[in-house]
Scaffold this motif. Structure first.
Motif, PDB file in Angstrom:
ATOM      1  N   HIS A 243       0.918  -1.216   0.074  1.00  0.00           N
ATOM      2  CA  HIS A 243       0.139   0.386   0.190  1.00  0.00           C
ATOM      3  C   HIS A 243       0.747   1.732   0.160  1.00  0.00           C
TER       4      HIS A 243
ATOM      5  N   THR B 134      -4.895   4.491  -8.764  1.00  0.00           N
ATOM      6  CA  THR B 134      -3.987   3.539  -8.648  1.00  0.00           C
ATOM      7  C   THR B 134      -4.649   2.485  -7.706  1.00  0.00           C
TER       8      THR B 134
ATOM      9  N   ALA C 226       2.344   2.396  -3.288  1.00  0.00           N
ATOM     10  CA  ALA C 226       1.406   3.126  -4.326  1.00  0.00           C
ATOM     11  C   ALA C 226       1.149   4.784  -3.712  1.00  0.00           C
TER      12      ALA C 226
ATOM     13  N   LEU D 172      -4.452  -1.393  -7.227  1.00  0.00           N
ATOM     14  CA  LEU D 172      -3.241  -2.541  -5.929  1.00  0.00           C
ATOM     15  C   LEU D 172      -4.292  -2.704  -4.696  1.00  0.00           C
TER      16      LEU D 172
ATOM     17  N   LYS E  19      -5.241  -6.383  -6.768  1.00  0.00           N
ATOM     18  CA  LYS E  19      -4.184  -6.892  -6.336  1.00  0.00           C
ATOM     19  C   LYS E  19      -4.177  -7.544  -5.034  1.00  0.00           C
TER      20      LYS E  19
END
Length: 304
Positions: A44, A88, A47, A92, A95
């Motif tokens: 995290h 973004t 990102a 993320l 995922k």
């Protein structure tokens, strides 16, 4: 404006540096001891680091004035930057959620260590400082890019708290809590990305100003002694600021110079607002049948 730009750059750099430190500590410990919760929290922050770098590079362009290629300035760069950040984060988060689900279905392999607790403590202090500093700066700068980073840092505190649950499960002999915590972190990341994206899409598609703001601006226009009504009024976002357009209804007897002065006074009064970037005024004289919004308390300029 120069002071705002300097403060903006400092806050952006604080976000970059603190994210690098968090990634190094959490990522290294998570990989070393097999903690998916720590790896997810560190991912995290990857990102976050990308978002901070984008805000630093793109966001500062919003402080540049108009030029030949951008006659209305660079106000749209910041919401564009924040929108990139939001997108973004959503990708993320999806995922990480997939990785967590895959880990839950298999037998989690992780080993508790006191170093994991130390790493989480460092991460929490790191993000708390970043949140406090960025929020304090943005009270003055009022940057959408920094607002996105403030929200990001705040959510980091929640994701770190979720990671604590995972590590606590490892310590208690329940390693499945670690990927479960990772899944919770992922959902928080996705939610944050959606919220940031939704807010800044409004800035980029010329959304109308809130009704309360539109009424405030109309009232300011009608407060001018020479304005008897307003029509064809619009106030919409052009980036993070508002473009205001309207027809003001004035007496037909005004000279050209007097009309020019009225127009200038109206424009200057509205541009002085922090949320207004540009104003386009059209003056309508009496006798054209356009007195749609005339103030009933004022005498008609035609004497009727």
């Amino acid at each position: 404006m120069d002071d705002h730009r300097t403060a903006f750059l400092k806050a952006s750099w604080v976000n970059v540096v603190t994210n690098v430190l968090k990634i190094a500590v959490e990522g290294g410990l998570g990989l070393a001891f097999g903690s998916l919760a720590l790896v997810a929290d560190a991912a995290h922050s990857v990102a976050d680091l990308l978002a901070s770098a984008v805000v630093l590079v793109w966001g500062r362009l919003s402080f540049e004035g108009p030029d030949a290629d951008h006659p209305h300035g660079h106000d749209r760069f910041e919401p564009l930057t924040a929108l990139f950040v939001g997108g973004t984060l959503v990708l993320l988060g999806l995922k990480l959620l997939f990785d967590a689900w895959r880990a839950i279905r298999s037998a989690p392999e992780s080993h508790y260590s006191v170093f994991l607790a130390v790493g989480l403590g460092f991460a929490f202090v790191d993000r708390l400082f970043c949140y406090w500093y960025t929020k304090r700066v943005n009270r003055v700068v009022e940057s959408p890019g920094l607002s996105a980073l403030v929200a990001d840092s705040k959510n980091d505190l929640y994701t770190t708290a979720a990671a604590v649950v995972g590590v606590a499960g490892m310590a208690a002999g329940t390693p499945v809590l670690d990927p479960l915590a990772g899944a919770l972190v992922s959902l928080l990341v996705i939610r944050q990305g959606v919220e940031v994206s939704r807010e800044n899409v409004d800035y980029l598609v010329d959304t109308a100003a809130p009704e309360r703001v539109r009424e405030e601006i109309r009232d300011e226009i009608l407060a001018h002694d020479d304005v008897h009504g307003v029509h064809d009024f619009t106030a919409y976002h052009a980036g993070t600021v508002l473009e205001v357009e309207f027809h003001a209804e004035v007496d037909a007897e005004h000279s050209f110079v007097e009309a020019h002065d009225i127009e200038t006074e109206l424009r200057n009064a509205l541009v002085s607002r922090e949320d207004v970037g540009d104003v386009h005024v059209h003056l309508d004289p009496a006798g054209l049948g356009e007195w749609k919004d005339a103030d009933e308390d004022r005498p008609s300029p035609t004497g009727n």
